[in-house]
Scaffold this motif. Structure first.
Motif, short mmCIF file in Angstrom:
data_model
loop_
_atom_site.label_atom_id
_atom_site.label_comp_id
_atom_site.label_asym_id
_atom_site.label_seq_id
_atom_site.Cartn_x
_atom_site.Cartn_y
_atom_site.Cartn_z
N GLY A 173 -5.10 -8.71 1.91
CA GLY A 173 -5.87 -8.04 0.87
C GLY A 173 -5.30 -8.21 -0.52
N ASP A 174 -4.12 -7.66 -0.74
CA ASP A 174 -3.45 -7.78 -2.04
C ASP A 174 -1.96 -7.53 -1.84
N LYS A 175 -1.21 -7.48 -2.93
CA LYS A 175 0.23 -7.31 -2.84
C LYS A 175 0.60 -5.99 -2.18
N GLU A 176 -0.08 -4.92 -2.53
CA GLU A 176 0.23 -3.62 -1.95
C GLU A 176 -0.17 -3.58 -0.47
N GLY A 177 -1.22 -4.30 -0.12
CA GLY A 177 -1.60 -4.37 1.28
C GLY A 177 -0.54 -5.08 2.11
N LEU A 178 0.05 -6.14 1.55
CA LEU A 178 1.13 -6.84 2.23
C LEU A 178 2.35 -5.95 2.35
N TYR A 179 2.68 -5.25 1.27
CA TYR A 179 3.82 -4.34 1.28
C TYR A 179 3.65 -3.25 2.34
N ARG A 180 2.46 -2.68 2.42
CA ARG A 180 2.19 -1.63 3.41
C ARG A 180 2.31 -2.19 4.83
N ARG A 181 1.83 -3.42 5.02
CA ARG A 181 1.93 -4.03 6.36
C ARG A 181 3.38 -4.30 6.73
N VAL A 182 4.20 -4.65 5.76
CA VAL A 182 5.63 -4.85 6.02
C VAL A 182 6.28 -3.54 6.42
N LEU A 183 5.92 -2.46 5.75
CA LEU A 183 6.42 -1.13 6.12
C LEU A 183 6.06 -0.81 7.57
N GLU A 184 4.82 -1.09 7.94
CA GLU A 184 4.37 -0.81 9.30
C GLU A 184 5.16 -1.63 10.32
N GLU A 185 5.43 -2.88 10.00
CA GLU A 185 6.23 -3.73 10.88
C GLU A 185 7.64 -3.18 11.03
N ALA A 186 8.22 -2.72 9.92
CA ALA A 186 9.60 -2.21 9.95
C ALA A 186 9.69 -0.98 10.85
N TYR A 187 8.75 -0.05 10.69
CA TYR A 187 8.77 1.14 11.53
C TYR A 187 8.40 0.80 12.98
N PHE A 212 15.37 -2.79 6.66
CA PHE A 212 14.58 -1.61 7.00
C PHE A 212 15.01 -0.42 6.13
N ILE A 213 16.32 -0.23 6.00
CA ILE A 213 16.82 0.88 5.20
C ILE A 213 16.40 0.72 3.74
N ARG A 214 16.50 -0.50 3.22
CA ARG A 214 16.10 -0.72 1.82
C ARG A 214 14.61 -0.47 1.64
N MET A 215 13.80 -0.87 2.62
CA MET A 215 12.36 -0.64 2.52
C MET A 215 12.06 0.86 2.47
N VAL A 216 12.75 1.64 3.30
CA VAL A 216 12.54 3.09 3.29
C VAL A 216 12.97 3.68 1.94
N MET A 217 14.08 3.19 1.41
CA MET A 217 14.55 3.67 0.11
C MET A 217 13.54 3.34 -0.99
N ILE A 218 13.00 2.13 -0.94
CA ILE A 218 12.01 1.72 -1.94
C ILE A 218 10.76 2.57 -1.84
N GLU A 219 10.32 2.83 -0.61
CA GLU A 219 9.12 3.65 -0.44
C GLU A 219 9.36 5.08 -0.92
N HIS A 257 2.51 4.73 -0.24
CA HIS A 257 1.86 3.73 0.61
C HIS A 257 1.84 4.15 2.07
N MET A 258 2.84 4.91 2.49
CA MET A 258 2.85 5.42 3.85
C MET A 258 1.70 6.40 4.08
N GLN A 259 1.33 7.11 3.04
CA GLN A 259 0.27 8.12 3.18
C GLN A 259 -1.07 7.50 3.52
N THR A 260 -1.23 6.22 3.21
CA THR A 260 -2.50 5.54 3.49
C THR A 260 -2.44 4.74 4.78
N SER A 261 -1.36 4.89 5.54
CA SER A 261 -1.19 4.11 6.77
C SER A 261 -1.30 4.99 8.00
#
Length: 230
Positions: A64-78, A116-123, A130-134
């Protein structure tokens, strides 16, 4: 001019067809590195496209877009950490061994996956926006609390664990002890030295994290069970 056999072969060869699912996995792997190193604003889609030998257009087609990719990466990490928890076979262990295994797994997973830890810190910098929309992340994490609740109930039914322990709070405690080890490793080792971050130091910390959690959970008359689950 006469063409060589190699030139004819190269000209006539059809381009290799890439597996779409493989392309998506490659994009997510590289995007994890890019986002975890540079954050959402600093990450460059051009860099991800170049490293995956694809195009920005293809990335946007998949995500979709950059934020969509970022959200998908968060989902993969969790998804990775929660997937690892489901493979621990906690229900097949006695409650003390199950809780110790969960603590040790969480510590070792976080240690082995600093991205994974850095992604959580960034979020968290983004206030969890972004987690709120997942729906996927919410669905992934609730079973972790339920699994821990099951371990606690079995331990309480056997009079091993104290009553009144909140599984969500216990999850927080296990996560906090394991998270700090990675999130603050650079500053902590700069101030106090790196002894705790050697292989031996990390093994001791991992063991002590499990011991601290067990000492909190176990009834006083069962504290002798600590360290006897091997």
């Amino acid at each position: 001019m006469k063409r060589t056999a190699a030139a004819v072969k190269a000209k006539d060869a059809k381009p290799a067809t890439r597996d779409p699912e493989g392309v998506r996995r490659d994009i997510l792997t590289v995007a994890m590195e890019e986002f975890s190193q540079n954050g959402l604003s600093g990450a460059r889609i051009d860099e991800i496209a170049a490293r995956t030998r694809t195009s920005k257009r293809m990335i946007y087609y998949y995500f979709g877009d950059k934020e969509g990719l970022y959200r998908r990466v968060l989902e993969e990490a969790y998804g990775k950490v929660r997937g690892g928890e489901t493979e621990l076979d906690l229900e097949g262990l006695d409650p003390v061994a199950a809780l110790e295994r969960l603590c040790r797994f969480t510590f070792e997973h976080h240690r082995a996956n600093p991205a994974f830890i850095r992604m959580v810190m960034i979020e968290n910098i983004h206030h969890g926006r972004h987690m709120q929309t997942s729906d996927a992340i919410r669905g992934l994490n609730q079973p972790a609390i339920e699994a821990l609740q099951g371990v606690l109930r079995r331990g309480q039914a056997q009079d091993l664990f104290r009553k009144g322990i909140d599984p969500l709070e216990l999850h927080w405690q296990i996560s906090a002890l394991s998270f700090f080890n990675v999130s603050n490793s650079a500053t902590f080792s700069h101030i106090f030295g790196g002894d705790l971050f050697t292989s031996e130091g990390q093994e001791i910390l991992s063991r002590h994290v499990a011991e601290m959690v067990l000492r909190y959970v176990l009834r006083p008359d069962h504290l002798s069970a600590i360290g006897k689950t091997d």
